[in-house]
Scaffold this motif. Structure first.
Motif, PDB file in Angstrom:
ATOM      1  N   LEU A 171       0.812  -1.216   0.000  1.00 10.76           N
ATOM      2  CA  LEU A 171       0.000   0.000   0.000  1.00 10.76           C
ATOM      3  C   LEU A 171       0.849   1.271   0.000  1.00 10.76           C
ATOM      4  O   LEU A 171       0.329   2.362  -0.247  1.00 10.76           O
ATOM      5  CB  LEU A 171      -0.918   0.013   1.223  1.00 10.76           C
ATOM      6  CG  LEU A 171      -2.091  -0.964   1.195  1.00 10.76           C
ATOM      7  CD1 LEU A 171      -2.710  -1.091   2.582  1.00 10.76           C
ATOM      8  CD2 LEU A 171      -3.144  -0.525   0.174  1.00 10.76           C
ATOM      9  N   VAL A 172       2.141   1.128   0.264  1.00  9.03           N
ATOM     10  CA  VAL A 172       3.011   2.308   0.288  1.00  9.03           C
ATOM     11  C   VAL A 172       3.038   2.960  -1.093  1.00  9.03           C
ATOM     12  O   VAL A 172       3.250   2.284  -2.107  1.00  9.03           O
ATOM     13  CB  VAL A 172       4.428   1.909   0.745  1.00  9.03           C
ATOM     14  CG1 VAL A 172       5.380   3.097   0.614  1.00  9.03           C
ATOM     15  CG2 VAL A 172       4.409   1.411   2.177  1.00  9.03           C
ATOM     16  N   ASP A 173       2.773   4.256  -1.143  1.00  3.38           N
ATOM     17  CA  ASP A 173       2.742   5.043  -2.389  1.00  3.38           C
ATOM     18  C   ASP A 173       1.642   4.599  -3.346  1.00  3.38           C
ATOM     19  O   ASP A 173       1.711   4.881  -4.549  1.00  3.38           O
ATOM     20  CB  ASP A 173       4.096   4.978  -3.119  1.00  3.38           C
ATOM     21  CG  ASP A 173       5.220   5.597  -2.311  1.00  3.38           C
ATOM     22  OD1 ASP A 173       4.947   6.566  -1.575  1.00  3.38           O
ATOM     23  OD2 ASP A 173       6.360   5.110  -2.411  1.00  3.38           O
ATOM     24  N   ALA A 174       0.619   3.928  -2.819  1.00  3.27           N
ATOM     25  CA  ALA A 174      -0.456   3.441  -3.697  1.00  3.27           C
ATOM     26  C   ALA A 174      -1.479   4.523  -4.015  1.00  3.27           C
ATOM     27  O   ALA A 174      -2.233   4.394  -4.985  1.00  3.27           O
ATOM     28  CB  ALA A 174      -1.156   2.243  -3.056  1.00  3.27           C
ATOM     29  N   PHE A 175      -1.545   5.615  -3.210  1.00  7.18           N
ATOM     30  CA  PHE A 175      -2.609   6.599  -3.363  1.00  7.18           C
ATOM     31  C   PHE A 175      -2.064   7.954  -3.826  1.00  7.18           C
ATOM     32  O   PHE A 175      -0.945   8.355  -3.469  1.00  7.18           O
ATOM     33  CB  PHE A 175      -3.355   6.799  -2.037  1.00  7.18           C
ATOM     34  CG  PHE A 175      -4.032   5.557  -1.536  1.00  7.18           C
ATOM     35  CD1 PHE A 175      -5.178   5.075  -2.143  1.00  7.18           C
ATOM     36  CD2 PHE A 175      -3.513   4.858  -0.453  1.00  7.18           C
ATOM     37  CE1 PHE A 175      -5.810   3.931  -1.686  1.00  7.18           C
ATOM     38  CE2 PHE A 175      -4.125   3.715   0.021  1.00  7.18           C
ATOM     39  CZ  PHE A 175      -5.285   3.245  -0.605  1.00  7.18           C
ATOM     40  N   GLU A 176      -2.869   8.655  -4.602  1.00 10.69           N
ATOM     41  CA  GLU A 176      -2.582  10.032  -4.993  1.00 10.69           C
ATOM     42  C   GLU A 176      -3.281  10.934  -3.975  1.00 10.69           C
ATOM     43  O   GLU A 176      -4.469  11.233  -4.093  1.00 10.69           O
ATOM     44  CB  GLU A 176      -3.096  10.301  -6.400  1.00 10.69           C
ATOM     45  CG  GLU A 176      -2.411   9.438  -7.466  1.00 10.69           C
ATOM     46  CD  GLU A 176      -3.007   9.639  -8.852  1.00 10.69           C
ATOM     47  OE1 GLU A 176      -4.138  10.198  -8.930  1.00 10.69           O
ATOM     48  OE2 GLU A 176      -2.363   9.240  -9.838  1.00 10.69           O
ATOM     49  N   VAL A 177      -2.565  11.342  -2.957  1.00 12.57           N
ATOM     50  CA  VAL A 177      -3.160  12.048  -1.828  1.00 12.57           C
ATOM     51  C   VAL A 177      -3.162  13.553  -2.100  1.00 12.57           C
ATOM     52  O   VAL A 177      -2.107  14.148  -2.352  1.00 12.57           O
ATOM     53  CB  VAL A 177      -2.392  11.757  -0.521  1.00 12.57           C
ATOM     54  CG1 VAL A 177      -3.105  12.394   0.666  1.00 12.57           C
ATOM     55  CG2 VAL A 177      -2.260  10.248  -0.318  1.00 12.57           C
ATOM     56  N   PRO A 178      -4.341  14.183  -2.050  1.00 10.92           N
ATOM     57  CA  PRO A 178      -4.389  15.634  -2.255  1.00 10.92           C
ATOM     58  C   PRO A 178      -3.881  16.391  -1.032  1.00 10.92           C
ATOM     59  O   PRO A 178      -3.789  15.838   0.067  1.00 10.92           O
ATOM     60  CB  PRO A 178      -5.884  15.898  -2.473  1.00 10.92           C
ATOM     61  CG  PRO A 178      -6.561  14.812  -1.687  1.00 10.92           C
ATOM     62  CD  PRO A 178      -5.670  13.604  -1.809  1.00 10.92           C
ATOM     63  N   ALA A 179      -3.553  17.655  -1.225  1.00 11.32           N
ATOM     64  CA  ALA A 179      -3.160  18.516  -0.097  1.00 11.32           C
ATOM     65  C   ALA A 179      -4.402  18.848   0.724  1.00 11.32           C
ATOM     66  O   ALA A 179      -5.446  19.216   0.179  1.00 11.32           O
ATOM     67  CB  ALA A 179      -2.501  19.787  -0.614  1.00 11.32           C
ATOM     68  N   LEU A 180      -4.306  18.715   2.039  1.00  7.94           N
ATOM     69  CA  LEU A 180      -5.483  18.869   2.895  1.00  7.94           C
ATOM     70  C   LEU A 180      -5.232  19.819   4.062  1.00  7.94           C
ATOM     71  O   LEU A 180      -5.869  19.737   5.094  1.00  7.94           O
ATOM     72  CB  LEU A 180      -5.895  17.489   3.450  1.00  7.94           C
ATOM     73  CG  LEU A 180      -6.210  16.401   2.413  1.00  7.94           C
ATOM     74  CD1 LEU A 180      -6.413  15.048   3.101  1.00  7.94           C
ATOM     75  CD2 LEU A 180      -7.453  16.770   1.613  1.00  7.94           C
ATOM     76  N   GLU A 181      -4.305  20.775   3.881  1.00  6.09           N
ATOM     77  CA  GLU A 181      -3.936  21.643   4.997  1.00  6.09           C
ATOM     78  C   GLU A 181      -5.057  22.575   5.440  1.00  6.09           C
ATOM     79  O   GLU A 181      -5.095  23.032   6.582  1.00  6.09           O
ATOM     80  CB  GLU A 181      -2.709  22.497   4.632  1.00  6.09           C
ATOM     81  CG  GLU A 181      -1.432  21.704   4.446  1.00  6.09           C
ATOM     82  CD  GLU A 181      -1.256  21.230   3.006  1.00  6.09           C
ATOM     83  OE1 GLU A 181      -2.224  21.354   2.227  1.00  6.09           O
ATOM     84  OE2 GLU A 181      -0.161  20.734   2.691  1.00  6.09           O
ATOM     85  N   ASP A 182      -5.998  22.889   4.545  1.00  3.08           N
ATOM     86  CA  ASP A 182      -7.010  23.885   4.875  1.00  3.08           C
ATOM     87  C   ASP A 182      -8.263  23.286   5.487  1.00  3.08           C
ATOM     88  O   ASP A 182      -9.293  23.947   5.601  1.00  3.08           O
ATOM     89  CB  ASP A 182      -7.387  24.675   3.618  1.00  3.08           C
ATOM     90  CG  ASP A 182      -7.970  23.784   2.519  1.00  3.08           C
ATOM     91  OD1 ASP A 182      -7.713  22.554   2.569  1.00  3.08           O
ATOM     92  OD2 ASP A 182      -8.677  24.315   1.646  1.00  3.08           O
ATOM     93  N   LEU A 183      -8.219  22.023   5.914  1.00  2.00           N
ATOM     94  CA  LEU A 183      -9.400  21.377   6.484  1.00  2.00           C
ATOM     95  C   LEU A 183      -9.660  21.883   7.896  1.00  2.00           C
ATOM     96  O   LEU A 183      -8.737  22.181   8.654  1.00  2.00           O
ATOM     97  CB  LEU A 183      -9.210  19.862   6.519  1.00  2.00           C
ATOM     98  CG  LEU A 183      -9.152  19.145   5.170  1.00  2.00           C
ATOM     99  CD1 LEU A 183      -8.994  17.656   5.400  1.00  2.00           C
ATOM    100  CD2 LEU A 183     -10.404  19.416   4.346  1.00  2.00           C
ATOM    101  N   ASP A 184     -10.934  21.934   8.237  1.00  2.00           N
ATOM    102  CA  ASP A 184     -11.334  22.320   9.587  1.00  2.00           C
ATOM    103  C   ASP A 184     -12.256  21.230  10.124  1.00  2.00           C
ATOM    104  O   ASP A 184     -13.444  21.214   9.835  1.00  2.00           O
ATOM    105  CB  ASP A 184     -12.048  23.670   9.573  1.00  2.00           C
ATOM    106  CG  ASP A 184     -12.487  24.093  10.966  1.00  2.00           C
ATOM    107  OD1 ASP A 184     -11.908  23.568  11.942  1.00  2.00           O
ATOM    108  OD2 ASP A 184     -13.399  24.924  11.075  1.00  2.00           O
ATOM    109  N   GLY A 185     -11.693  20.287  10.882  1.00  2.00           N
ATOM    110  CA  GLY A 185     -12.489  19.193  11.419  1.00  2.00           C
ATOM    111  C   GLY A 185     -12.112  17.849  10.818  1.00  2.00           C
ATOM    112  O   GLY A 185     -11.379  17.768   9.833  1.00  2.00           O
ATOM    113  N   PRO A 186     -12.624  16.783  11.408  1.00  2.00           N
ATOM    114  CA  PRO A 186     -12.271  15.433  10.965  1.00  2.00           C
ATOM    115  C   PRO A 186     -12.762  15.117   9.555  1.00  2.00           C
ATOM    116  O   PRO A 186     -13.735  15.697   9.064  1.00  2.00           O
ATOM    117  CB  PRO A 186     -12.964  14.526  11.998  1.00  2.00           C
ATOM    118  CG  PRO A 186     -13.216  15.398  13.174  1.00  2.00           C
ATOM    119  CD  PRO A 186     -13.449  16.768  12.625  1.00  2.00           C
ATOM    120  N   VAL A 187     -12.082  14.161   8.917  1.00  2.00           N
ATOM    121  CA  VAL A 187     -12.461  13.653   7.599  1.00  2.00           C
ATOM    122  C   VAL A 187     -13.167  12.321   7.776  1.00  2.00           C
ATOM    123  O   VAL A 187     -12.679  11.428   8.491  1.00  2.00           O
ATOM    124  CB  VAL A 187     -11.220  13.464   6.709  1.00  2.00           C
ATOM    125  CG1 VAL A 187     -11.600  12.790   5.385  1.00  2.00           C
ATOM    126  CG2 VAL A 187     -10.543  14.795   6.447  1.00  2.00           C
TER     127      VAL A 187
END
Length: 728
Positions: A675-691
């Motif tokens: 699973l290492v490097d399997a996902f294209e993870v977006p930048a999420l720095e501006d989130l406010d609260g849990p996902v």
């Protein structure tokens, strides 16, 4: 007490030999003093060997014989083999090989060995990456005791490269929980039958010890005969199986919700910490969730629990950090907590012998321990299910042989579509055929040997009759008004009970004392419990430990998972009787996916109900769907609809890299590495609260765990996993 079963006079003898020489007596005297010294290292300054413990050690070390020890839990069987191993090692003999069935037992054995000054190591499915180092240590003489799981005996590399050298150089071979050798035993394992071959290849001067607390006359005779292979007679030491601390009782409450509510109340009254056993994994998990909701600190412990998590849960129970582990039989043989205060069974095991083995965990070092049995009307149906997956009929077994080739290895996965057997039963059939010599496990899978093979219909018929007799005996135990301990000891052919049943009465059980627990419980508690059991929504427990050995696979993750998901939810398990029937056609067909359609209205109503009932500390503010390898439309649409219904920000789909190979490994370490490097993870720095991390199906749990790990690294401050279903 040392006795010999009257039915076994042709293969056993008492503890003395007429041929013992004066020199042997002098040698034994010095060894006895050294043995007592080693015991004090194991058990403390005031400890001294029992005479029958010394009889077993002397038989192994001085007389180099084969012995079977059948003694109650807590008698000190492990002290016999660790002291014998140390004495033999001091005399220049090779390492001791202990065949041990469970990881929990291995961990306890390694700790005990260290207290005796014995260097011990294990080879099992949980430390694959350490095998080469362990094998090297054995070859170099840096290991005194090697503990191996029975499955290792037929691992091609271990069997062909390591086992011959061990058999040639071993100072002692120990078969722990030896009732597993016999298919008459309550916990027969095909891999254990390979021990017969191992013992047969040993020199006649290599001592062999088998130990168990749960063997009746028939099992004793079978195990002793197998240990006797290769020449020599087997010494059998049997003693009383009474456990003076155990207070046995039975309380019958037919309604499942009322029974669970009763347990939730009664658990407050039970001393210390203990084990609550359930018959199935789903029942254990449901019980753990319901008891937690009632205010108890408990955790589920089942065959699905990862090995590293099991170790943490065992330690939590040892340290009294939980009131109870709610467990299947996965927590049984070898778990050692001397002050365990109680054992409760919610549902009766199908065998009184298996029941005795499990309750034997309690009260090893306490004056009193409570043992409660709560049978249910569904028990027989569960027994029937497990009976139905026993060894299949001849035509089915022949189909497995017909599907195998003699010159090309075939994996279990490749064989599965060719025969009408599920994976678990197919593996069991292959193991039995391997023991019988009809197939052989090699690199890459299995091959047929071409040797003639006969289906032993008579034996399997007798085994089926024996199982039915055990089930009836368990029903008789529930209904009996006689001493419950005497009843269990009689099932195990305890020689003291046979000599005088009246004198053997325990005077402690509910029948002996005429003190039966009341079944009253408040209606409000029952209704609250019923609502808990009937609602959609199942706890999705997060993984707590990264698999061991990741470093050797180039992955830097290890130890406790500090940056993983919070506890999550699924609508239901695929194995559930209710929601499972609705979820399986959508998610678990034989050629998945059966469909990749969006969830229907009924399922979405359940989704909303589960999310509304979720008692999260902080409400999620955004939704991210994990791209499903088998149901991409379903998972993507689920994320979109949940975001709209909950008025949360839709983060879209956590995409899998197109050039990244799919993850199919069953081994947890390899699965995480894949699973290492399997996902294209977006930048999420501006989130406010849990996902809220959404997927269609939670299988092993590693995809959601690693995806959450990546999402947290990308900037999220908390991740709550949610799926329509879990496999288990």
């Amino acid at each position: 007490m040392s006795v010999t079963a009257g039915t076994m006079e042709d293969m056993t003898e008492t503890t003395s030999r007429d041929t013992t020489t004066a020199a042997e007596h002098r040698h034994a005297g010095g060894l006895r003093a050294r043995a007592d010294e080693l015991l004090r290292g194991l058990a403390g300054d005031g400890a001294s060997l029992r005479e029958d413990q010394w009889a077993a050690i002397e038989a192994l070390v001085v007389q180099r014989r084969r012995a079977l020890v059948v003694q109650r839990t807590g008698w000190g069987k492990s002290a016999v083999y660790f002291i014998a191993a140390a004495l033999l090692r001091e005399q220049g003999f090779g390492p001791t090989v202990i065949v041990s069935p469970l990881l929990a037992l291995m961990r306890n054995q390694v700790a005990a060995a260290e207290r005796a000054g014995v260097r011990a190591a294990t080879v099992n499915s949980a430390n694959v990456t350490e095998w080469d180092d362990v094998h090297a240590a054995v070859r170099e003489g840096r290991i005194d005791v090697l503990l191996v799981s029975p499955e290792r005996l037929n691992n091609p590399d271990f069997r062909d490269s390591i086992l011959p050298a061990l058999a040639a150089d071993a100072g002692l071979v120990v078969v722990d929980e030896a009732h597993c050798v016999s298919d008459w035993g309550h916990d027969f394992r095909p891999d254990y039958r390979r021990i017969r071959t191992l013992v047969g290849e040993l020199g006649t001067d290599v001592p062999v010890l088998a130990t168990t607390a749960t063997a009746n006359d028939r099992v004793v005779a079978d195990v002793a005969a197998q240990l006797g292979v290769g020449g020599g007679e087997t010494l059998v030491l049997r003693g009383s199986l009474d456990r003076e601390s155990l207070h046995l009782s039975v309380t019958t409450i037919d309604d499942a919700a009322r029974r669970t509510a009763w347990l939730a109340r009664t658990l407050y009254e039970l001393p210390g910490s203990g084990i609550v056993y359930a018959l199935t994994v789903s029942a254990a998990e449901d019980l753990a969730e319901t008891l937690t909701a009632a205010g108890h600190t408990v955790a589920a412990y089942t065959g699905r629990t990862e090995a590293t998590e099991r170790e943490g849960l065992e330690q939590a129970l040892l340290d009294n950090e939980v009131k109870a582990l709610v467990a299947t039989s996965a927590l049984g043989m070898g778990f050692d907590k001397p002050d365990l205060g109680f054992v409760v069974h919610v549902g009766a095991p199908s065998s009184p012998i298996a029941y005795y083995q499990q309750v034997g965990r309690a009260g090893r070092a306490t004056e009193r321990a409570e043992v409660l049995l709560l049978p249910g009307p569904e028990d027989r149906r569960i027994w029937e299910y497990f009976s139905s997956v026993a060894f299949p009929p001849e035509a089915t077994v022949r189909s497995v042989l017909d599907a195998l080739e003699t010159d090309r290895a075939q994996s279990t996965a490749a064989l599965e579509p060719l025969v009408d057997l599920g994976r678990t039963r197919l593996e069991m059939v292959l193991k039995v055929l391997d023991v019988d010599g009809a197939v052989r496990r090699v690199r890459g899978g299995w091959i047929a040997t071409g040797a003639p093979w006969e289906y032993d219909d008579t034996r399997y018929g007798r085994l089926d009759e024996a199982r039915r007799a055990e089930q009836q005996a368990m029903l008789d135990y529930i209904a009996t008004d006689e001493c419950r301990m005497v009843f269990l000891r009689r099932q195990l052919d305890d020689p003291d009970v046979a000599a005088d049943p009246d004198a053997a009465r325990c005077g402690r059980c509910d029948n002996c004392t005429n003190t039966h627990r009341g079944v009253e419980v408040a209606d409000s508690d029952v209704e609250r419990t019923r609502a808990q059991l009937d609602r959609p929504g199942v706890l999705l427990s997060p993984r707590k430990q990264w698999p061991t050995g990741l470093g050797k696979l180039g992955v830097s993750l290890s130890g406790r998972i500090s940056d993983g998901p919070e506890p999550g939810r699924v609508v239901g398990r695929l194995s559930d009787l209710g929601w499972g029937a609705r979820l399986r056609p959508l998610l678990d067909g034989p050629d998945r996916p059966l469909t990749d359609d969006p969830a229907d209205a009924q399922l979405m109503r359940a989704v909303v109900e589960v999310l509304a009932a979720w008692d999260w500390a902080r409400r999620p503010t955004s939704v991210l769907a994990v791209e499903s390898a088998t149901h991409p439309r379903l998972s993507a649409s689920l994320g979109q609809r949940v975001a709209a219904l909950g008025r949360m920000r839709d983060l879209g789909v956590l995409r899998r890299r197109p050039d990244h190979p799919p993850v199919s490994a069953a081994n947890s370490a390899l699965r995480v590495a894949g699973l290492v490097d399997a996902f294209e993870v977006p930048a999420l720095e501006d989130l406010d609260g849990p996902v809220l991390l959404v997927d269609a199906l939670a299988d092993t749990g590693w995809t959601l765990t690693y995806a959450a790990h990546e999402v947290l690294r990308a900037g999220a401050d908390a991740v709550l996993p949610f799926a329509l279903a879990s496999v288990r």
